[in-house]
Design a protein around this motif. Structure first.
Motif, PDB file in Angstrom:
ATOM      1  N   MET A   1       0.838  -1.150   0.000  1.00 43.58           N
ATOM      2  CA  MET A   1       0.000   0.000   0.000  1.00 43.58           C
ATOM      3  C   MET A   1       0.896   1.229   0.000  1.00 43.58           C
ATOM      4  SD  MET A   1      -1.925   2.411   2.127  1.00 43.58           S
ATOM      5  CE  MET A   1      -0.583   2.366   3.195  1.00 43.58           C
ATOM      6  N   LYS A   2       0.757   2.070  -1.015  1.00 38.54           N
ATOM      7  CA  LYS A   2       1.602   3.253  -1.156  1.00 38.54           C
ATOM      8  C   LYS A   2       0.892   4.489  -0.602  1.00 38.54           C
ATOM      9  CE  LYS A   2       4.224   1.535  -4.977  1.00 38.54           C
ATOM     10  NZ  LYS A   2       5.165   1.948  -5.967  1.00 38.54           N
ATOM     11  N   VAL A   3       1.463   5.033   0.440  1.00 44.68           N
ATOM     12  CA  VAL A   3       0.896   6.205   1.092  1.00 44.68           C
ATOM     13  C   VAL A   3       0.839   7.383   0.117  1.00 44.68           C
ATOM     14  CG1 VAL A   3       1.224   7.861   2.969  1.00 44.68           C
ATOM     15  CG2 VAL A   3       1.631   5.425   3.365  1.00 44.68           C
ATOM     16  N   VAL A  20      -7.382   4.894   4.608  1.00 47.93           N
ATOM     17  CA  VAL A  20      -6.372   3.891   4.261  1.00 47.93           C
ATOM     18  C   VAL A  20      -6.372   2.779   5.306  1.00 47.93           C
ATOM     19  CG1 VAL A  20      -3.882   3.484   4.062  1.00 47.93           C
ATOM     20  CG2 VAL A  20      -4.929   5.459   2.931  1.00 47.93           C
ATOM     21  N   ARG A  21      -6.427   3.157   6.547  1.00 54.15           N
ATOM     22  CA  ARG A  21      -6.462   2.180   7.645  1.00 54.15           C
ATOM     23  C   ARG A  21      -7.658   1.239   7.493  1.00 54.15           C
ATOM     24  NH1 ARG A  21      -8.120   5.343  12.248  1.00 54.15           N
ATOM     25  NH2 ARG A  21     -10.157   4.863  11.386  1.00 54.15           N
ATOM     26  N   TYR A  24      -7.557  -0.693   3.724  1.00 55.15           N
ATOM     27  CA  TYR A  24      -6.428  -1.566   3.404  1.00 55.15           C
ATOM     28  C   TYR A  24      -5.845  -2.311   4.610  1.00 55.15           C
ATOM     29  CZ  TYR A  24      -6.531   0.794  -1.061  1.00 55.15           C
ATOM     30  OH  TYR A  24      -6.940   1.279  -2.262  1.00 55.15           O
ATOM     31  N   ILE A  25      -5.533  -1.559   5.665  1.00 53.33           N
ATOM     32  CA  ILE A  25      -4.782  -2.165   6.768  1.00 53.33           C
ATOM     33  C   ILE A  25      -5.638  -3.118   7.600  1.00 53.33           C
ATOM     34  CG2 ILE A  25      -3.413  -1.737   8.836  1.00 53.33           C
ATOM     35  CD1 ILE A  25      -2.499   0.892   7.522  1.00 53.33           C
ATOM     36  N   VAL A  37       3.380  -0.872   4.363  1.00 60.48           N
ATOM     37  CA  VAL A  37       2.982   0.526   4.232  1.00 60.48           C
ATOM     38  C   VAL A  37       4.199   1.250   3.675  1.00 60.48           C
ATOM     39  CG1 VAL A  37       2.060   2.543   5.426  1.00 60.48           C
ATOM     40  CG2 VAL A  37       1.435   0.248   6.212  1.00 60.48           C
ATOM     41  N   ASP A  38       4.106   1.623   2.410  1.00 60.66           N
ATOM     42  CA  ASP A  38       5.239   2.185   1.670  1.00 60.66           C
ATOM     43  C   ASP A  38       5.148   3.710   1.652  1.00 60.66           C
ATOM     44  OD1 ASP A  38       7.168   2.949  -0.182  1.00 60.66           O
ATOM     45  OD2 ASP A  38       6.609   1.401  -1.635  1.00 60.66           O
ATOM     46  N   LEU A  53      -3.504   6.476  11.164  1.00 62.08           N
ATOM     47  CA  LEU A  53      -3.151   5.307  10.362  1.00 62.08           C
ATOM     48  C   LEU A  53      -2.981   4.043  11.206  1.00 62.08           C
ATOM     49  CD1 LEU A  53      -2.483   4.667   7.337  1.00 62.08           C
ATOM     50  CD2 LEU A  53      -0.079   4.965   7.967  1.00 62.08           C
ATOM     51  N   ILE A  68       2.718  -5.710  10.162  1.00 62.22           N
ATOM     52  CA  ILE A  68       2.832  -4.424   9.469  1.00 62.22           C
ATOM     53  C   ILE A  68       4.301  -4.077   9.283  1.00 62.22           C
ATOM     54  CG2 ILE A  68       2.279  -1.961   9.507  1.00 62.22           C
ATOM     55  CD1 ILE A  68      -0.027  -2.626  11.445  1.00 62.22           C
ATOM     56  N   PHE A  70       6.849  -1.063   7.574  1.00 63.39           N
ATOM     57  CA  PHE A  70       6.941   0.293   7.051  1.00 63.39           C
ATOM     58  C   PHE A  70       8.168   0.359   6.161  1.00 63.39           C
ATOM     59  CE2 PHE A  70       4.734   0.527  11.107  1.00 63.39           C
ATOM     60  CZ  PHE A  70       3.587   1.205  10.743  1.00 63.39           C
TER      61      PHE A  70
END
Length: 93
Positions: A1-3, A20-21, A24-25, A37-38, A53, A68, A70
């Motif tokens: 997942m690209k921030v 996003v959270r 996706y998360i 988490v990119d 997030l 998770i 990062f």
């Protein structure tokens, strides 16, 4: 997942982080999947963005951090993530 896809180079919108959270998360974690988490291309993130997030997730289940990762965080972003994760874990105790 690209921030970057949700925030651009400045990750400051806590509502975007919450989306996003939740999109996706949380679902990935519920399935027991690893999520990356990119932060590539993100120059700056606010504490409120990182809090929205991940803080609730960490508070609910600190073990979720095992799933998770990062990635591509600059020093500033990495520092904010560490601060938020630390106080979220402290709140769990």
């Amino acid at each position: 997942m690209k921030v970057f896809d949700f925030s651009g180079d400045f990750a400051g919108d806590k509502d975007a982080a919450a989306s996003v959270r939740d999109i996706y998360i949380r679902p990935a974690l519920a399935r027991g999947e690893q999520i990356v988490v990119d932060f590539g291309g993100v120059d700056l993130a606010t504490q409120s963005f990182i809090h929205a997030l991940v803080a609730g997730i960490v508070r609910e289940d600190p073990a979720s951090l095992d799933l998770i990762s990062f990635k591509n965080c600059n020093d500033s972003v990495r520092s904010i993530i560490e601060i938020v994760v630390e106080y979220a874990q402290d709140e769990f105790k």
